[in-house]
Design an enzyme around this catalytic site. Sequence first.
Site, PDB file in Angstrom:
ATOM      1  N   CYS A   1      31.619  39.140  33.578  1.00 15.47           N
ATOM      2  CA  CYS A   1      33.456  39.247  32.841  1.00 15.47           C
ATOM      3  C   CYS A   1      32.865  40.046  31.887  1.00 15.47           C
ATOM      4  CB  CYS A   1      34.104  37.947  33.212  1.00 15.47           C
ATOM      5  SG  CYS A   1      36.119  38.273  33.082  1.00 15.47           S
TER       6      CYS A   1
ATOM      7  N   CYS B   1      40.615  45.317  32.749  1.00 15.04           N
ATOM      8  CA  CYS B   1      39.083  44.447  33.128  1.00 15.04           C
ATOM      9  C   CYS B   1      37.918  45.238  32.455  1.00 15.04           C
ATOM     10  CB  CYS B   1      38.581  45.037  34.409  1.00 15.04           C
ATOM     11  SG  CYS B   1      37.368  44.790  35.532  1.00 15.04           S
TER      12      CYS B   1
HETATM   13  N1  LIG Z   1      36.788  40.407  39.376  1.00 11.12           N
HETATM   14  C1  LIG Z   1      35.949  40.890  38.505  1.00 11.12           C
HETATM   15  C2  LIG Z   1      35.476  40.007  37.612  1.00 11.12           C
HETATM   16  C3  LIG Z   1      35.819  39.950  36.876  1.00 11.12           C
HETATM   17  C4  LIG Z   1      35.602  41.501  35.524  1.00 11.12           C
HETATM   18  C5  LIG Z   1      36.578  41.245  34.288  1.00 11.12           C
HETATM   19  N2  LIG Z   1      37.947  40.845  34.576  1.00 11.12           N
HETATM   20  C6  LIG Z   1      36.163  42.188  33.091  1.00 11.12           C
HETATM   21  O1  LIG Z   1      37.088  42.191  32.182  1.00 11.12           O
HETATM   22  O2  LIG Z   1      34.796  42.386  33.586  1.00 11.12           O
HETATM   23  C7  LIG Z   1      34.214  41.023  40.089  1.00 11.12           C
HETATM   24  O3  LIG Z   1      34.713  39.805  40.712  1.00 11.12           O
HETATM   25  O4  LIG Z   1      33.433  41.632  39.579  1.00 11.12           O
END
Ligand SMILES: N[C@@H](CCC[C@H](N)C(=O)O)C(=O)O
Length: 301
Positions: A90, A230
């Site tokens: 993340c 993200c």
């Molecule tokens: N939902 C993603 C993991 C989280 C990603 C995050 N919000 C970021 O900032 O990179 C997954 O399941 O791969």
Amino acid sequence: MTRAQQPSPVPFLKGHGTQNDFVIVPDPDGLLDLSAEDVALLCDRRAGIGGDGLLRVVRSAAHPEAESMAAQAEWFMDYRNADGSIAEMCGNGSRVFARYLVEAGYADPGDLAIATRAGVKRAHVAKDAADGTPGDVTVDMGRALLPDVDGIVVAVGDRQWPVRSVNMGNPHAVAFVDDLAHAGDLLSAPRVTPEDAYPAGVNVEFVVDRGPGHVAMRVHERGSGETRSCGTGACAVMVAAARRDGRDPAATGRPATYTVDLPGGRLVITERVDGGIEMTGPAVIVARGEIDGTWLTSGTR
Ligand SMILES: N[C@@H](CCC[C@H](N)C(=O)O)C(=O)O
């Protein structure tokens, strides 16, 4: 249950990076056994504390998935999505994690290392400004993998777009669109075909151009739904845009930098000539409190 039998309260913090928000649970000695149900409840915005995900802060030496990294990084980011599922990495979480380590006194501002399921990541926490504004955090996110697959399509309503697959430790499908509104309400996951293209699920990014080296995006995250940012997604978008724009640093011999606007803020992403990707953006801790221990299904080990 008598009062004496009740589990102790569990300390938590709340933080965010460009409004990708996290429940932070310090558990230095790895004593907490948080089930997927516990995580989903803690991340629930009505019944719980609320967050796009949860960051458990554990000493690498105290976690079986991280003990091999303990010599390089004292702390392991045990990241979970809002539905309780586990993800490899993340990006925004890693900046918030670094901020927490500094605020908790576990690390000094400057360079530090974080163990993640996608390997050890190096972060730099800039000093706060004279007016107290927290300094940005830069994370070396490692290299992107670009699986050579054709024919994957994402659809929303009657519209569909080809995607570029980019793996940043976790999987991303990047679609360049004319208008971010075409992504719809993103209440449910966009349809990706073929259905078996991403056996472990995928994060989907919709991207528009804002100018040279400047894009804007929305994202539907695997395990969390639409989020306001993200970090790994922004890196995937930067890489996809650079390839599309003929700015692959390995080919041009020059680093490429893109500004990525998200609903929750702005990230700056640079891909170096060696392929390493650096993500820079804010990270803040906004609250501290205690979780009622009776609330957790799994208790403590
Ligand atoms: N939902 C993603 C993991 C989280 C990603 C995050 N919000 C970021 O900032 O990179 C997954 O399941 O791969």
